[in-house]
Scaffold this motif. Structure first.
Motif, PDB file in Angstrom:
ATOM      1  N   PRO A   1       0.801  -1.236   0.000  1.00  0.00           N
ATOM      2  CA  PRO A   1       0.000   0.000   0.000  1.00  0.00           C
ATOM      3  C   PRO A   1       0.832   1.284   0.000  1.00  0.00           C
ATOM      4  N   CYS A   2       2.142   1.192   0.207  1.00  0.00           N
ATOM      5  CA  CYS A   2       2.965   2.400   0.373  1.00  0.00           C
ATOM      6  C   CYS A   2       2.926   3.280  -0.872  1.00  0.00           C
TER       7      CYS A   2
ATOM      8  N   GLY B   1       6.644   9.726   1.708  1.00  0.00           N
ATOM      9  CA  GLY B   1       7.680  10.237   2.617  1.00  0.00           C
ATOM     10  C   GLY B   1       7.143  10.858   3.899  1.00  0.00           C
ATOM     11  N   THR B   2       5.823  10.888   4.067  1.00  0.00           N
ATOM     12  CA  THR B   2       5.240  11.488   5.277  1.00  0.00           C
ATOM     13  C   THR B   2       5.834  10.878   6.546  1.00  0.00           C
TER      14      THR B   2
ATOM     15  N   VAL C   1       1.996   6.086  12.771  1.00  0.00           N
ATOM     16  CA  VAL C   1       0.726   5.365  12.920  1.00  0.00           C
ATOM     17  C   VAL C   1      -0.436   6.314  12.612  1.00  0.00           C
ATOM     18  N   ASP C   2      -0.333   7.547  13.107  1.00  0.00           N
ATOM     19  CA  ASP C   2      -1.404   8.529  12.907  1.00  0.00           C
ATOM     20  C   ASP C   2      -1.440   9.104  11.500  1.00  0.00           C
ATOM     21  N   LYS C   3      -0.282   9.271  10.874  1.00  0.00           N
ATOM     22  CA  LYS C   3      -0.229  10.092   9.667  1.00  0.00           C
ATOM     23  C   LYS C   3      -0.126   9.373   8.330  1.00  0.00           C
TER      24      LYS C   3
ATOM     25  N   LEU D   1       0.073   2.395   6.937  1.00  0.00           N
ATOM     26  CA  LEU D   1       1.247   1.552   7.186  1.00  0.00           C
ATOM     27  C   LEU D   1       2.004   2.168   8.346  1.00  0.00           C
ATOM     28  N   ASN D   2       2.755   1.369   9.052  1.00  0.00           N
ATOM     29  CA  ASN D   2       3.576   1.944  10.115  1.00  0.00           C
ATOM     30  C   ASN D   2       4.466   0.878  10.709  1.00  0.00           C
TER      31      ASN D   2
END
Ligand code: FAD
Ligand code: SF4
Ligand code: SF4
Ligand code: FES
Lengths: 341, 298
Positions: free
Chosen positions: A234-235, A239-240, A320-322, A327-328
């Protein structure tokens, strides 16, 4: 233990500002981020996490390193001046202080990055305990205690009061400067607050995340895992995750032509971008899978290998939030844990 | 108040240990340009007041920049035993290198370094027989070692140099090869080009094949005391390593260099990271058994 009434914070900040710049969480357009405090600005100590980590106080998103000017048959090189005035960062959370410790390992190791070192030498960090950690937080997993941040000064926001405790020489010096506004406080109130915070942390969904198997010796085994092929899909390569992260340190060095001179500046970069490793004769990471893998392998395997087991993640949960694709790093750690890889 | 770092060397005395940051370059003046091949030029660089910009060790690199154009990492191809200047052999292949090829003697550039590790000339290589294997511009880092070995001839055993390129016109440093290397006692040079060419009397064939022929016919001996140093395009390195393996040479007796995109040169910008190594700082020189331990991403 000292304290100050919440309603007097503006006076505290004004007093701190008398002897140098003050950075604290400021709300602009509904987003809270660390910024230089101007009188009357809307400071926000209630929002738990700033959108970007406060790392840019010490490692700015963009900073000039030196300026070049052609002068006849030579080039005049003028290095940018190092920060030489004291400043204060107020309200950093325990995870973000941990992030600075990770950056210290990068920028203060030989050869020392003098731009970063000058900021570290002149900055005093006033950390704020997390009154109410959120669901995405998992600093505990990395041995960080959100209830008791370790910085120059530790503070706790309890009811209508801010409790204040100096922990270092720098912290003592700052306390001395603002002592006219601080009064003696009951240590027990803070002890109760710590207990309450730790009770919240125990119940957070990721607090029991296991890092078993993630260490500097796990290179081949983790690198060759088939899981990456699924995980990265899903990436978006936006770059966030790297920009909001308190420990990501990759940078680029570029030119800015002012017309009469050229400024060489460095700015944050991201290992998630396809041109990050591009060379004239090819690229050694051609797929997003490879770039995705690099980010997490670096944080959980390569960095610990070079830094006595310290991970390059502090569990702040910003990724996790952004991440727009959900994904995280938690997902990565969990996927490996479930598959026993 | 810190005003000290405003002095000429940008040194600061109030922050202990802060000197000129390694990211800040020095000015270098181009004092000679040699056209080696249609796309490679060798640039001689001096400090503006004469002499060398800094001391280096064989195999180390430096960041060359034309402000406003770009910056790139290049091997210092001259030997540290050269006390007068430093040289860089630069292949034209993009923005920066195209621009460098337009520069004239007397033009200024900026240089920072030296960066990276070096070939172990004063330890492992001492007293050993050395086999240098280079392809094309890959001679650049090895030339520094070769001239170091020639200038300290008594410290090393037999030297064999196998060097190849696409054509005779693509061989760099031919003058030095003929006038110095070929004439040095105990140094044997074996040149090869990919295809037949009029006027060429040397060997024709790819470097790995030629190396194998030389090894199998006994012209080059790979004994327990032999160390091989290999630099060139990735594809050449791959086949040279295979050829050496076939001849029973173990990987801990072979050194090579890795080439990855670089920006800072000091192990901080993250760009050249492979596994737990930073090629700019822990490399570019690696022993081949060490390379095998890295994740396959180079
Ligand atoms: C350790 C090391 C030693 C090197 N030694 C030499 C040498 O002795 N002689 C020589 O001719 N070349 C050498 N190179 C390659 C040289 O750095 C590149 O050819 C050069 O940077 C290309 O820049 P450009 O702007 O002309 O190309 P462009 O393609 O326009 O460059 C685009 C960007 O990619 C980067 N880049 C492109 N190719 C490479 C590459 N191969 N390696 C690293 N970054 C690259 C550039 O820095 C630039 O930022 C070496 C590279 C490394 C890493
Ligand atoms: S992991 Fe998420 S935030 Fe990071 S680059 Fe990919 S899509 Fe963007
Ligand atoms: S990887 Fe994610 S959770 Fe870890 S420090 Fe970076 S942003 Fe925070
Ligand atoms: S070039 Fe920056 S880490 Fe190697």
């Amino acid at each position: 233990m000292l304290k100050i009434a919440k309603k007097d914070l503006a006076s505290l900040f004004a007093l701190i500002k008398e002897s140098g710049e003050l950075y604290l969480p400021v709300k602009v357009a509904e987003q809270t981020n660390f910024a230089a405090y101007e009188d009357g600005a809307e400071f926000d100590l209630d929002t738990l996490k700033s959108v970007k980590s406060p790392k840019d106080v010490f490692f700015p998103q963009s900073e000039t390193l030196y300026t070049c000017k052609n002068e006849g048959k030579t080039i005049k090189i003028t290095p940018e001046e190092l920060v030489d005035q004291p400043f204060v960062v107020f309200g950093m959370k325990a995870c973000d202080v941990g992030g600075i410790e990770v950056l210290d390992r990068v920028f203060l190791s030989d050869p020392v990055d003098s731009f970063y070192a000058a900021r570290r030498a002149h900055g005093t960090i006033v950390a704020l305990a997390c009154h109410e950690p959120e669901e995405s937080c998992f600093c505990k997993v990395f041995g960080i205690d959100a209830a008791e941040p370790v910085a120059d000064v530790a503070t706790w926001m309890i009811g209508d009061e801010l409790y204040w405790k100096a922990l270092t020489e720098k912290g003592e010096a700052l306390t001395e400067k603002v002592s006219s506004l601080l009064t003696d406080a009951d240590e027990q109130v803070v002890e109760n607050e710590k207990t309450a915070i730790r009770a919240i942390i125990e119940k957070l969904p990721y607090s029991d995340l296991s890092l078993e198997g993630w260490n500097g010796d796990a290179v081949a085994e983790k690198f060759d895992s088939k899981l990456w092929n699924e995980l990265y899909k899903p990436c978006l390569a936006c770059g966030t995750c790297t920009f909001v992260c308190p420990t990501c340190q990759c940078y680029d060095i570029k030119d800015y032509n002012t017309g009469s001179s050229v400024q060489r500046y460095r700015c944050w970069d991201s290992c998630m971008y396809s041109d990050f490793t591009m060379m004239a004769h090819g690229n050694n990471r051609t797929s997003q899978m490879q770039r995705f893998r690099q980010r997490f392998m670096h944080k959980l395997v390569y960095f610990p290998a070079n830094n006595d087991g310290t991970y390059s993640c502090v569990g702040c949960g910003r990724c996790v939030d952004k991440c727009p694709a959900s994904l995280n790093i938690v997902k990565v750690i969990k996927a490996f844990g479930e598959k026993g890889e | 108040m810190c005003t000290e770092h405003k002095n000429e060397n940008h040194e600061c005395t109030c922050h202990t240990g802060y000197t000129l940051d390694t990211l800040i370059p020095k000015v270098g003046i181009i004092t000679d340009i040699r056209e080696e091949t249609p796309d490679v030029k060798t640039f001689r660089v001096n400090a503006p007041e004469g002499g060398k910009l800094f001391e280096h060790l064989p195999g180390q690199c430096a960041m060359i920049c034309v402000p406003g154009v770009s910056e790139g990492m290049f091997s210092i191809t001259s030997s540290p035993t050269n006390k007068e200047y430093q040289e860089f052999s630069i292949k034209r292949c993009g923005m920066l290198t195209d621009h460098l090829h337009t520069l004239q003697v007397g033009d200024p550039i900026t240089v920072r370094g030296p960066y990276g590790n070096n070939f172990p000339v004063d330890t492992v290589l001492k007293g050993k027989d050395l086999v240098f294997v280079a392809g094309g511009i890959g001679l650049a880092p090895l030339r520094s070692v070769i001239n170091y070995v020639i200038d300290n001839r008594a410290d090393y055993g037999k030297v064999d140099i196998v060097y190849g390129s696409r054509s005779a016109d693509d061989l760099v440093q031919l003058k030095e090869i003929r006038e110095l290397w070929m004439k040095t006692e105990g140094v044997n040079v074996h040149l090869t080009i990919d295809r037949e060419q009029e006027g060429w009397t040397g060997n024709v064939g790819f470097v790995p094949t030629y190396l194998k022929e030389l090894g199998e016919s006994g012209q080059i001996e790979f004994g327990v005391n032999t160390i091989s140093l290999v630099c060139g395009p990735p594809i050449m390195i791959k086949f040279v390593l295979a050829a050496l393996k076939d001849m029973g040479v173990s990987k801990d007796k072979i050194y090579t260099t890795l080439e990855l995109r670089m920006k800072c040169g000091v192990g901080k910008c993250g760009r050249c990271n492979i596994g737990s190594k930073y090629v700019c700082k822990d490399g570019p020189v690696f022993r081949c058994d060490e390379v095998d331990e890295l994740p396959n991403e180079y």
